[in-house]
Design an enzyme around this catalytic site. Structure first.
Site, short mmCIF file in Angstrom:
data_model
loop_
_atom_site.label_atom_id
_atom_site.label_comp_id
_atom_site.label_asym_id
_atom_site.label_seq_id
_atom_site.Cartn_x
_atom_site.Cartn_y
_atom_site.Cartn_z
N GLU A 107 1.98 -4.89 6.75
CA GLU A 107 3.07 -4.96 5.74
C GLU A 107 2.65 -5.82 4.54
O GLU A 107 3.48 -6.50 3.93
CB GLU A 107 4.38 -5.42 6.36
CG GLU A 107 4.84 -4.43 7.43
CD GLU A 107 6.29 -4.05 7.37
OE1 GLU A 107 6.96 -4.38 6.38
OE2 GLU A 107 6.75 -3.41 8.33
N SER B 31 -4.47 -2.93 0.34
CA SER B 31 -3.81 -3.90 -0.53
C SER B 31 -3.50 -3.30 -1.90
O SER B 31 -2.43 -3.53 -2.46
CB SER B 31 -4.71 -5.14 -0.70
OG SER B 31 -4.78 -5.84 0.51
N1 CAA Z 1 10.36 -3.48 -6.41
C1 CAA Z 1 10.47 -2.50 -7.35
N2 CAA Z 1 9.45 -2.15 -8.18
C2 CAA Z 1 8.29 -2.85 -8.06
C3 CAA Z 1 8.12 -3.88 -7.11
C4 CAA Z 1 9.21 -4.20 -6.28
N3 CAA Z 1 9.13 -5.17 -5.36
N4 CAA Z 1 6.86 -4.37 -7.23
C5 CAA Z 1 6.27 -3.67 -8.22
N5 CAA Z 1 7.14 -2.76 -8.72
C6 CAA Z 1 6.92 -1.84 -9.84
C7 CAA Z 1 6.56 -2.66 -11.08
O1 CAA Z 1 7.72 -3.09 -11.78
C8 CAA Z 1 5.76 -1.67 -11.89
O2 CAA Z 1 6.66 -0.78 -12.52
P1 CAA Z 1 6.34 -0.18 -13.98
O3 CAA Z 1 5.18 0.75 -13.81
O4 CAA Z 1 7.60 0.53 -14.34
O5 CAA Z 1 6.03 -1.33 -14.88
C9 CAA Z 1 5.02 -0.88 -10.81
O6 CAA Z 1 5.78 -1.03 -9.61
C10 CAA Z 1 3.61 -1.38 -10.57
O7 CAA Z 1 3.70 -2.73 -10.20
P2 CAA Z 1 2.46 -3.72 -10.27
O8 CAA Z 1 1.81 -3.62 -11.63
O9 CAA Z 1 2.92 -5.06 -9.81
O10 CAA Z 1 1.46 -3.05 -9.21
P3 CAA Z 1 0.07 -3.52 -8.66
O11 CAA Z 1 -0.85 -2.37 -8.63
O12 CAA Z 1 -0.37 -4.76 -9.36
O13 CAA Z 1 0.40 -3.82 -7.08
C11 CAA Z 1 1.01 -5.11 -5.16
C12 CAA Z 1 1.28 -4.70 -6.62
C13 CAA Z 1 2.10 -6.14 -4.89
C14 CAA Z 1 -0.33 -5.75 -4.97
C15 CAA Z 1 1.17 -3.88 -4.24
O14 CAA Z 1 0.10 -2.98 -4.39
C16 CAA Z 1 1.29 -4.25 -2.77
O15 CAA Z 1 2.34 -4.68 -2.31
N6 CAA Z 1 0.22 -4.05 -1.99
C17 CAA Z 1 0.27 -4.21 -0.52
C18 CAA Z 1 0.67 -2.93 0.12
C19 CAA Z 1 1.25 -3.14 1.49
O16 CAA Z 1 2.04 -4.05 1.72
N7 CAA Z 1 0.90 -2.27 2.40
C20 CAA Z 1 1.45 -2.32 3.75
C21 CAA Z 1 1.52 -0.94 4.30
S1 CAA Z 1 2.70 -0.77 5.58
C22 CAA Z 1 2.07 -1.44 6.98
O17 CAA Z 1 1.13 -2.15 7.02
C23 CAA Z 1 2.97 -1.29 8.13
C24 CAA Z 1 2.65 -0.69 9.37
O18 CAA Z 1 2.13 0.38 9.58
C25 CAA Z 1 3.30 -1.40 10.51
#
Ligand code: CAA
Length: 382
Positions: free
Chosen positions: A363, A132
């Protein structure tokens, strides 16, 4: 004006996927689940029909579909088997970072040969220490002249044992957190890259999942996607695209569960009449039907907005989260409708529950989807 009518082309795409799912996938779903078995012969046919590299434009050898059309296909495939569908669509996830972050030269170098034959690619983000909190990943990328050296381990990587190409997220400096994360394309032939044993999973057992280890893997600078530090945003933008088809996959599982439950309710007798004539079962079926339709509509809406150029962060998380929760609930109610038989492996509905469960986790776990949804919402209200 919004329009729910599908074009003749969309109808024929959907019919093709429906026929493939029901004649090629479904008859083998129980056996591949039980064994478990990765049915290469079915995946090869899916490739031949253009069902594998859906998001890759035709100029690079893919199918070149928009997200809405992808969702139509994915729902149909998942109706046949959720696990097989995970393996069939995993290339879309793995190749999306190249589509979003690759230069024209990289797209031609990586995508064209890959799509010209039956191949698998894997998306390597998650690590044993955390999934996560993707920003805390530990796989290191150390610059050494015109190369990077990758060291670390990824886990829960779909199709990894069969993949010829990997998109890999590693950090050039963990102190930079998300701003140190950098994306690379790594071929299977790279020295020091190895995959682990196939994981024994609860569901999606026709799909294959393993760890991927990087031990001193040398990657040319030319195989880095974008600049150093752009990898995290690339991973997030990728997931903004690919979470919506997971909503479609969950909807397909939910529709299958509803169809099985309704069919059984018409046949099974209790208290002198079919159980579908009892209000308790009717209420279940009515709630299941609402959940399936709502999941489909949220998925379609997310895909439609993204196809029209929206970023998709909010809508894709809503679709994925709602549809996967709906799938688990509908599969659970299908088992309840079947009663004791529903709990038996001989009947198809217990598999649907096991397959539905993963859609709440991969995902991005639904807890993360809710975090994303709340953040995006609050941003709109601020
Ligand atoms: N689009 C573009 N940029 C984004 C973004 C998006 N959707 N979301 C965040 N960012 C950018 C932010 O703007 C920020 O940029 P700056 O450093 O320039 O300010 C940077 O990324 C960091 O963003 P956050 O501070 O929001 O980051 P966070 O550490 O708080 O994490 C989170 C955010 C949403 C929790 C993220 O870690 C997340 O999505 N976690 C889940 C991961 C995931 O989905 N894993 C799945 C793996 S794939 C899988 O499971 C598939 C498989 O094999 C079938």
């Amino acid at each position: 004006m919004p329009d729910f009518a599908l074009s003749p082309e969309q109808e024929s795409l959907r019919d093709m996927a429906r026929k493939f799912a029901r004649t090629e996938m479904a008859p083998h779903a129980a056996e591949c689940d039980r064994t478990p078995r990765f049915p290469e012969e079915i995946y090869r046919k899916a490739y031949d029909l253009g069902l594998m590299n859906l998001n890759v434009p035709t100029e690079y050898g893919g199918t070149g579909l928009g997200l809405f059309d992808q969702c139509l296909l994915v729902e149909e495939l998942a109706y046949g088997c959720g696990g097989m569908t995970t393996s069939v669509i995993a290339n879309c996830l793995a190749l999306e970072p190249i589509l979003l972050g690759g230069s024209e030269t990289q797209k031609q170098r990586f995508l064209t040969p890959f799509c010209s034959a039956y191949n698998f690619a894997s998306f390597c983000l998650t690590e044993p220490s955390g999934g996560s909190d993707a920003g805390a990943l530990k796989t290191r990328a150390r610059r050494s002249g015109e190369e990077y050296v990758l060291d670390g381990e990824k886990c829960f990587i779909t199709n990894a044992p069969h993949a010829s190409l990997f998109t890999v997220f590693a950090t050039v400096d963990p102190a930079l957190r998300t701003r140190g994360i950098t994306a690379f394309v790594v071929p299977r032939s790279a020295a020091g890259l190895s995959t682990g044993k196939d994981e024994e999973k609860m569901g999606h057992r026709a799909s294959s999942t393993s760890t991927v280890r990087f031990e001193g893997v040398r990657v040319p600078v030319a195989d880095r996607l974008g600049e150093e530090g752009e990898g995290f945003s690339l991973a997030m933008r990728t997931l903004d695209q690919t979470r919506t088809p997971i909503g479609a996959l969950a909807t397909g599982i939910a529709q299958a569960a509803l169809d099985h439950a309704a069919g059984y309710a018409l046949k099974r007798q209790s208290f002198g009449k079919p159980i579908g004539e009892h209000q308790a079962i009717q209420i279940k079926l009515a709630n299941m039907a609402q959940a399936v339709r709502a999941a489909r509509l949220l998925t379609w809406y997310a895909a439609w907005t993204i196809d029209r150029g929206a970023k998709g962060t909010l809508e894709s998380s809503i679709a994925k989260c709602f549809a996967s929760d709906a799938a688990l609930h509908v599969a659970d109610e299908a088992i309840q409708t079947f009663g004791g038989y529903g709990y038996m492996k001989e009947y198809p509905v217990e598999k649907l529950l096991r397959d539905a469960k993963l859609t709440q986790i991969y995902e991005g776990a639904n807890e993360i989807q809710r975090t994303v949804i709340a953040r995006e919402l609050l941003r709109q209200y601020a």
